[in-house]
Design a protein around this motif. Structure first.
Motif, PDB file in Angstrom:
ATOM      1  N   SER A 192       0.865  -1.189   0.000  1.00 25.80           N
ATOM      2  CA  SER A 192       0.000   0.000   0.000  1.00 25.80           C
ATOM      3  C   SER A 192       0.894   1.230   0.000  1.00 25.80           C
ATOM      4  O   SER A 192       1.653   1.449   0.938  1.00 25.80           O
ATOM      5  CB  SER A 192      -0.853   0.054   1.268  1.00 25.80           C
ATOM      6  N   PHE A 232      -0.817  -4.268   1.881  1.00 26.72           N
ATOM      7  CA  PHE A 232      -0.633  -4.701   0.498  1.00 26.72           C
ATOM      8  C   PHE A 232      -1.671  -4.034  -0.400  1.00 26.72           C
ATOM      9  O   PHE A 232      -2.781  -3.737   0.050  1.00 26.72           O
ATOM     10  CB  PHE A 232      -0.823  -6.221   0.373  1.00 26.72           C
ATOM     11  N   ASP A 233      -1.327  -3.858  -1.681  1.00 20.54           N
ATOM     12  CA  ASP A 233      -2.353  -3.421  -2.623  1.00 20.54           C
ATOM     13  C   ASP A 233      -3.209  -4.639  -3.012  1.00 20.54           C
ATOM     14  O   ASP A 233      -2.934  -5.758  -2.583  1.00 20.54           O
ATOM     15  CB  ASP A 233      -1.747  -2.694  -3.839  1.00 20.54           C
ATOM     16  N   GLN A 250      -2.615  -8.581  -2.257  1.00 25.34           N
ATOM     17  CA  GLN A 250      -3.577  -9.251  -1.362  1.00 25.34           C
ATOM     18  C   GLN A 250      -4.064 -10.545  -2.003  1.00 25.34           C
ATOM     19  O   GLN A 250      -4.151 -11.585  -1.358  1.00 25.34           O
ATOM     20  CB  GLN A 250      -4.777  -8.329  -1.073  1.00 25.34           C
TER      21      GLN A 250
END
Lengths: 194, 269
Positions: free
Chosen positions: B26, B217-218, B222
């Motif tokens: 992220s 996480f993006d 994910q």
């Protein structure tokens, strides 16, 4: 500020509040235009209670769709998002939320500064940040970042705040664009829509 | 002000030189952590931070430690642990052997919370708890099982709220401001580095816990991690995520059924 300046300029309003801010929101929310087309992001200091009853309570005060943020939720116009307890809420460049459980900032998680700063990075000049009642320092540093990124900053009129310290701290340290009471805050947000 | 392009360059260095891939973390959170480290270590310019990361392997260790979030606690979200205690462990207890994976365990507070639950259910002896993280220095802390004493009051309250009935202080020995957890809790904990970005499945588990890790996480990463968990879970195994994380948008969702309120899913096929 001329009305022409605000038309379509703003995409999001981030409202930060602490002690005494809920009563302001209970006045602002019912007065909001049900066809509002900016997103409202709400960050409130509160004790972790393990349930989402605050967003349920707030949603009874407005017809705008209101929800507590889940990780990676997209930010949609006309929606109200409440930062969950015990997480920082950050905003990605693709207009979605990322949550974070890193260290408390200003003894707070969620911290108003964290969301203000992150929103400033994503929204720049299309952001309005509003600081409400409260009794600590959180929010001032974040408003400064919003302003530096070209955004518009508002503090609640301290004499109308149950806890004037937090908005007063911002007023003392920054060049605030507007100092408003709750009626004027809802009028201002509705004006963004014209 | 640090620009996004500078962050890209730095992350690219870290990947090319050391093999740690943060590209799909992220970005908002990662950027904030890097700015924080930049201020904390008083770098005169971003180029200096980049140079130090490139050239000093010891500093890279600090970099990884500081940009990943290692805030965790025992019995965080007591209602979650209550469900483990009352609904999940009785089911797992019918198995001859219980394998549990704490993915992204950080300093291990949740692993020890689980060990306490298992011990109280008389299941610890037939269990194995795998504790993994990408960061070797936090795993050192899991190995020691020593936590700040001043946290114990809050942990004790959360333990009780999770349905614990013992005196929490019987689980540790206090010494010089530190609480050393009882050795018998560590006996079934297996510690290893594992990176959810790049490593693959290494065993089959009955329960995988990965709470407040996917938030960093993006969505693509994910999905990778969730597929990895799916490959690592036996049928009827359980997957537990953080209170604001979901399987909802993942391709693995169809095979999972969520238990009532908590973020626990059962693999159904």
């Amino acid at each position: 500020m001329e009305e022409n300046d605000v038309k379509n300029r703003f995409k999001a309003v981030v409202i930060g509040g602490s002690a005494g801010s809920l009563s302001v929101l209970f006045e602002v929310f019912p007065a909001l235009n049900p066809r509002l087309n900016v997103a409202i992001i709400l960050v409130l200091h509160r004790k972790y209670s393990g349930d989402s009853s605050l967003s349920d309570l707030l949603s009874t005060k407005t017809s705008l769709p209101t929800k507590e943020i889940d990780d990676k939720d997209p930010i949609l116009p006309g929606h109200i998002y409440l930062a969950p307890a015990d997480y920082h809420s950050l905003i990605e460049k693709n207009y979605s939320f990322s949550l974070d459980v890193s260290e408390k900032i200003n003894f707070s998680r969620p911290s108003l500064d964290v969301t203000f700063e992150s929103a400033a990075d994503t929204f720049g000049p299309s952001l309005v940040a509003i600081l409400l009642s409260g009794s600590n320092d959180d929010g001032t540093a974040g408003l400064k970042t919003v302003k530096e990124a070209g955004g518009f900053i508002i503090a609640q009129k301290p004499e109308t705040a149950q806890m004037p310290y937090m908005p007063q701290n911002a007023i003392n340290n920054l060049e605030i664009d507007l100092i408003l009471d709750s009626k004027e805050i809802s009028d201002f947000i509705n004006m963004l829509n014209q | 002000m640090i620009e996004d392009e500078e962050i890209d360059l730095l992350l690219n260095d870290v990947f090319e030189i050391y093999g740690y891939d943060f590209a799909n973390y992220s970005r908002a959170s990662l950027k904030r952590r890097i700015i924080r480290l930049f201020a904390l270590d008083k770098f005169p310019s971003f180029a200096e931070l980049r140079y130090r990361v490139r050239t000093e392997e010891d500093y890279l260790k600090r970099f990884i430690e500081e940009i990943t979030v290692n805030v965790t606690e025992m019995f965080r979200d007591p209602s979650f642990y209550k469900v483990l205690r009352t609904e999940i462990l009785p089911v797992l207890g019918t198995k001859p052997f219980i394998r549990i994976w704490h993915a992204g365990c950080s300093t291990g507070e949740e692993v020890f919370s689980m060990a306490i639950l298992l011990q109280e259910a008389n299941l610890l002896k037939k269990s194995l708890l795998y504790a993994t993280d990408l960061n070797p220095s936090v795993l050192e802390k899991v190995r020691k099982g020593i936590f700040p004493l001043n946290q114990m009051k809050q942990y004790s309250e959360s333990y009780i709220a999770s349905g614990g009935t013992k005196d929490f202080s019987t689980y540790y020995t206090a010494n010089y401001g530190q609480a050393k957890l009882n050795e018998d809790l560590s006996e079934k904990i297996i510690i290893s580095t594992h990176n959810l970005v790049s490593d693959s499945s290494f065993n089959e588990f009955d329960l995988i816990l990965c709470r407040n890790v996917l938030i960093y996480f993006d969505k693509d990463l994910q999905e990778r991690a969730l597929k990895l968990f799916d490959e690592s879970l036996g049928v009827l195994g359980y997957l537990a995520l953080g209170s604001k994380e979901t399987l909802k948008f993942s391709t693995i969702q169809a095979r999972y059924k969520q238990l009532d309120k908590e973020k626990i899913w059962k693999k159904t096929m």
